[in-house]
Design a protein around this motif. Structure first.
Motif, mmCIF file in Angstrom:
data_model
loop_
_atom_site.group_PDB
_atom_site.id
_atom_site.type_symbol
_atom_site.label_atom_id
_atom_site.label_comp_id
_atom_site.label_asym_id
_atom_site.label_seq_id
_atom_site.Cartn_x
_atom_site.Cartn_y
_atom_site.Cartn_z
ATOM 1 N N ALA A 94 45.266 43.980 40.532
ATOM 2 C CA ALA A 94 44.402 42.956 41.117
ATOM 3 C C ALA A 94 43.061 42.895 40.393
ATOM 4 O O ALA A 94 42.542 41.810 40.108
ATOM 5 C CB ALA A 94 44.184 43.236 42.601
ATOM 6 N N SER A 109 45.420 41.832 45.672
ATOM 7 C CA SER A 109 46.364 40.822 45.216
ATOM 8 C C SER A 109 46.672 39.888 46.381
ATOM 9 O O SER A 109 46.887 40.343 47.505
ATOM 10 C CB SER A 109 47.656 41.484 44.725
ATOM 11 O OG SER A 109 47.410 42.292 43.600
ATOM 12 N N THR A 121 45.213 32.405 44.109
ATOM 13 C CA THR A 121 44.650 33.097 42.942
ATOM 14 C C THR A 121 43.339 32.489 42.469
ATOM 15 O O THR A 121 42.402 33.211 42.094
ATOM 16 C CB THR A 121 45.675 33.093 41.787
ATOM 17 O OG1 THR A 121 46.868 33.728 42.243
ATOM 18 C CG2 THR A 121 45.125 33.853 40.590
#
Length: 984
Positions: free
Chosen positions: A572, A822, A828
């Motif tokens: 991450a 994550s 994202t």
């Protein structure tokens, strides 16, 4: 595979509050009716019912094992609801997995929901049991196979009530359909006197065991519609039960007390604290007035100081009650409006003088945890609402030697009799803290003849003294001796239940400890749930410790998972570093470019302007001699022709009279630019376009005289009180009319609605930020994280609120959560936005502790212009459009413009955010728009609220910002948000 949902209602514990004595005088509580429904399908059948009960002393454990049959040709999901009595606690839940019963384990409620829904989507067997309102429970079961069976087991415990020296056990059965197989067994071990039935099934009788009594019955095709009732004679000696569990030892003791009442001294001075928050509309005000009328007539002469409170506390006002007459005060109370949130933390009972405080409220908190500051005098809490925090109200009274008056019975006369007397109560415990710890309950009032308490043991032998009396005067003392620690299953759980009950008096402040205790001892609460999963992999994946038989395998697998989690965090952070790397490439790039002389067509004569293709004059922006311009001193134009100058003007540059400029062509043909100069300095600024929703209630207010606006608002509120958007719109209207206090009060009504919708919580939180109510926004976004923690935008919202509330370290830590985890792929792009926000925070506040921040993520990025957009509906696609002074528009199809403005990413599913950032901005006007492109929401029930924040000189000492909230309803709708007029 199509999944059909059925609700199965089987009521086996609902009781009334009537208290009875053994024998013919016993009048046991009523039960509800059992219903199993399958709308439009064949009925789900209860195929078998197996009930077992064990009573040890006054502790009972009851277990139901129910098997359902699905006669339909399709898989069903079932929801099974049942109520329990106060004092009864669910302590066990099991579901058949591959033919074996698997026990549930207690986890946080929200975690259970997320896990259940994720596993269910894979068509794998999950089951959960959770608490709903009051002491009601429901379990969700999936799947109930087509033409197949599904079995569940539910266990609950209670400390049985004692009346007239007898312990009473009651098992309500009121099922109106035949059950193929029915069985019931009752065990009463270690009991000398034979239990006596009051109500039973056919010829059921108790038989002797070696150390107690036993009764059972088995039936085929039987309708269990006859409740079981029996009592067990008991002496008044102190009973003590102990249990060792792991390294801890616990005790539970119970005994009869000489409860009673005595006359209460009449008050001469009273402080009346009256809750005027919005939830007061759910109270029975007329019953409260009736109660006060009776009480004041009883007191005859009394001085009363009235203090009202909602989102703020009123100044005290004095009244005199003379010979029971209190018309002036009564008229004041009857004329009150109920509006806004409840802020108990603004109350300070230490300041209020008098013989007692009468506190009229439902006790319900809005967002936040703080309660009133307590004083030393007695507090009488008065409640007439069916949706009240009774635990808090009762505790607030008992811990001050006050009274809890519940007017929901509609019997003000009975409440008056209660006020005339003083109840027998628990005053204190005395014990050696080296021997005993954590004794519960902390408060108790003698509304029964039986008292029970529990604690932890530090030694094998101990002594504790329990003191009872009236007020703070001890009239009875009982000593309990604990001589050994024996094996009595369930004592530790009953202790935990008493602890949770004690902590629940101030639930919000004690929530974390309640959840911790419930998980450790396996108790279902408002915030914990029992869950059963099919596969060990799912327990590991969702970090849920399984029942004992699976734990060895679980802990082996979790060792590998721990390593994977470390790797996931590294991945991450690596992802965040990579995203920052892409931002850096953009940030260091020089977007200054040479002009293309072929695009330039000019003719400058004596200061006149003529340009092929220019429509400046047509638009009326300039005349042939003079150009007047506001906010821009110098505009450099490269790689554009004169026709682009017209575009500069037409797309946002604001011209005004009084500022003359000269316009000339500079260069030699290889490098040409237009230079526009003004004769006065102007600064960059932000213009937000006025926006107002087209709502009927706003039109009504607009034509209302100012002095009548609040009265009109209360009139409109009757019709729109269930719409959060109503309060938000009215708050905006009040702000525009310079009525800020009224705006804040009206907006705070949203907090009284106890919203669990992420969309509405976001809307409310954003509006609080807009009103600079950052502390309140923090509480709202904390709640959002609880219910929508899988979405990183929830953490970003909380971080922004922390920052605005000057909690800079908390803001930094929360931003870092977004960067160090994550997330689902659709989220994202949020890291692109948060990287700039976190680095701005670090740059602006140099004293922050950044030791836990990966140094590779620290990179200051001041910006000339920044615009962010977020919205309040999940699975929606809102697009940010950003037009520069040269008429180039950046949007999802043009993420990087020629002058270097950059779009963070196109969020098509989620709550945003989207961002345009520009490191070096040419002078001029930048237009901001937002477009509602579409959504994939399953529920299209309402419009979407957009929040846009526009910055100039972001991350510098000159930073300025403006924000606006607007709503969109129609897909493809384009909204003009505002303009940034920038000057270097």
């Amino acid at each position: 595979m199509k999944k059909i949902f059925f609700m199965i209602i089987f009521i086996f514990g609902l009781m009334s509050a009537d208290e009875i004595s053994p024998g013919e005088g016993i009048r046991m509580p009523e039960t509800g009716t059992a219903v199993l429904k399958a709308n439009g399908e064949k009925e789900i059948m209860l195929d078998s019912m197996k009930i077992s009960a064990e009573i040890k002393g006054n502790i009972s454990t009851t277990t139901y094992e129910l098997t359902f049959y699905n006669p339909n040709n399709r898989i069903l999901e079932g929801e099974f609801e049942f109520p329990l009595l106060n004092g009864q606690t669910v302590t066990g839940y099991a579901l058949d997995i591959n033919g074996k019963m698997r026990d549930g384990v207690v986890v946080e409620k929200e975690k259970a929901r997320q896990t259940f829904e994720a596993v269910e989507r894979q068509n794998i067997d999950p089951g959960i049991l959770e608490k709903t309102k009051g002491n009601n429970y429901k379990t969700r079961i999936y799947p109930i196979p087509a033409n197949g069976y599904r079995k569940i087991r539910i266990m609950y415990e209670e400390i049985l009530p004692k009346e007239n020296g007898s312990v009473i056990y009651y098992l309500p059965l009121n099922y109106k359909n035949k059950v193929k197989d029915f069985s019931l067994e009752i065990k009463v071990p270690e009991q000398e006197l034979k239990p006596e039935f009051i109500s039973k099934i056919s010829n059921m009788e108790f038989d002797n065991l070696k150390t107690g009594y036993y009764a059972e019955i088995n039936k085929k095709d039987f309708m269990p519609d006859q409740s079981i009732k029996f009592y067990i004679k008991s002496d008044n000696k102190e009973k003590v039960y102990t249990e060792r569990k792991g390294n801890e030892a616990y005790f539970l003791s119970s005994f009869s007390v000489n409860s009673g009442v005595k006359e209460r001294k009449k008050s001469k001075k009273i402080t009346l604290v009256w809750d005027t928050s919005n939830s007061g509309n759910n109270r029975n005000i007329s019953e409260e007035i009736k109660f006060l009328d009776l009480y004041f007539k009883y007191l005859d002469n009394v001085d009363v100081t009235l203090i009202t409170f909602g989102n703020k506390v009123s100044d005290p006002k004095a009244y005199k009650v003379t010979q029971g007459e209190w018309n002036e005060l009564k008229n004041t109370l009857e004329g009150l409006y109920y509006d806004g949130e409840t802020r108990f933390q603004n109350l300070d009972f230490k300041k209020y003088k008098g013989d007692e405080i009468i506190f009229v409220t439902d006790g319900l908190l809005s967002y936040g945890k703080e309660r009133e500051k307590q004083g030393k005098g007695p507090v009488v809490t008065v409640n007439s609402s069916k949706t009240a925090d009774e635990n808090y109200l009762r505790a607030a009274a008992l811990q001050t030697s006050g009274k809890y008056i519940d007017l929901n019975t509609g019997d003000a006369e009975k409440a008056l009799e209660n006020m005339k007397s003083e109840n027998y109560r628990l005053i204190s415990y005395n014990y050696n803290k080296n021997d005993i710890a954590e004794v519960y309950p902390p408060v108790w009032e003698g509304n029964s003849d039986d008292f029970s308490f529990a604690g932890k043991m530090k030694k094998t032998k101990a002594e504790i003294t329990v003191n009872f009396g009236y007020g703070n005067v001890i009239t009875e003392t009982r000593k309990v001796f604990i001589n050994s620690i024996e094996k009595n299953d369930g004592v530790s759980r009953l202790w935990a239940g008493k602890k949770i009950e004690g902590l629940s008096k101030d639930y919000e402040n004690n929530r974390d400890e309640i959840v911790k205790t419930a998980k450790e001892y396996g108790i279902v609460t408002d915030d914990t749930t029992l869950i059963v999963l099919d596969r060990i992999d799912d327990y590991v994946k969702y970090e849920i410790v399984p029942p004992a038989e699976l734990q060895e395998e679980y802990f082996k697998l979790t060792e590998n998972v721990k390593k994977e989690k470390v790797n996931q965090k590294k991945e991450a952070l690596t992802e965040s570093v990579q995203i920052l790397g892409e931002i850096k490439k953009w940030y260091v790039k020089d977007f200054s470019v040479k002009a293309d002389k072929d695009k330039v067509k000019t003719n400058v004569i004596s200061g006149n302007v003529s340009a092929a293709g220019s429509n400046l004059a047509k638009q009326g922006a300039i005349d042939s001699q003079v150009v007047a311009i506001e906010s821009v001193k110098m505009l450099s134009i490269r790689e554009v022709g004169v026709s682009s100058v017209g575009s500069v003007v037409n797309h946002g540059t604001v011209f005004s009279e009084g500022a003359s400029v000269g316009l000339e062509l500079i260069g030699n043909g290889d490098s040409l630019e237009w230079s526009i100069g003004t004769d006065k300095e102007e600064k960059s600024r932000i213009k937000v376009k006025a926006w107002s929703p087209d709502e009927v209630y706003l039109k009504e207010l607009e034509k209302t005289p100012r002095e009548q606006i609040m009265a009109k608002y209360f009139e409109l509120k009757k019709e729109y009180s269930n719409q959060p958007s109503f309060f938000i719109d009215i708050a905006d209207f009040m702000l525009k009319n310079e009525m800020k206090d009224e705006a804040v009060q009206i907006l705070s009504n949203v907090s009284e609605m106890k919203l669990e919708s992420p969309e509405l919580l976001k809307t409310y939180g954003y509006k609080l930020l807009e009103l600079n109510k950052a502390a309140e926004a923090v509480e709202v976004f904390k709640e959002l994280v609880k219910i929508k923690g899988e979405d990183p935008q929830s953490y970003r919202d909380l971080a922004m609120a922390y920052e605005k509330n000057n909690n800079y370290q908390e803001a930094l830590d929360t931003y870092y959560i977004v960067l160090s985890r994550s997330w689902d792929g659709r989220f994202t792009q949020i890291k692109d936005v948060v990287l700039k926000e976190m680095n701005r925070l670090i740059a602006v506040h140099s004293k922050l502790n950044i030791s836990k921040i990966d140094k590779k993520l620290i990179y200051p990025m001041p910006l000339d212009i920044r615009v962010t957009l977020e919205w309040t509906a999940d699975n929606s696609d809102i697009d940010l459009h950003f037009t520069d002074p040269f008429n180039e528009t950046g949007y999802y199809g043009n993420r990087l413009t020629k002058i270097g403005s950059r779009l963070s990413g196109d969020i098509t599913q989620g709550f945003g955010p989207e961002e345009f950032a520009l490191k070096k901005a040419p002078d001029g006007t930048y237009a901001v728009k937002a477009k509602y492109f579409g959504d994939s929401r399953q529920n299209l029930a309402g419009p979407i609220t957009l929040r846009v924040v526009m910055y100039t000189n972001y991350g510098t000492k000159k930073e300025k910002s403006e924000e606006i909230m607007v709503r969109v309803k129609d897909r493809k709708e384009m909204l003009e948000i505002g303009e940034l007029i920038f000057k270097n």
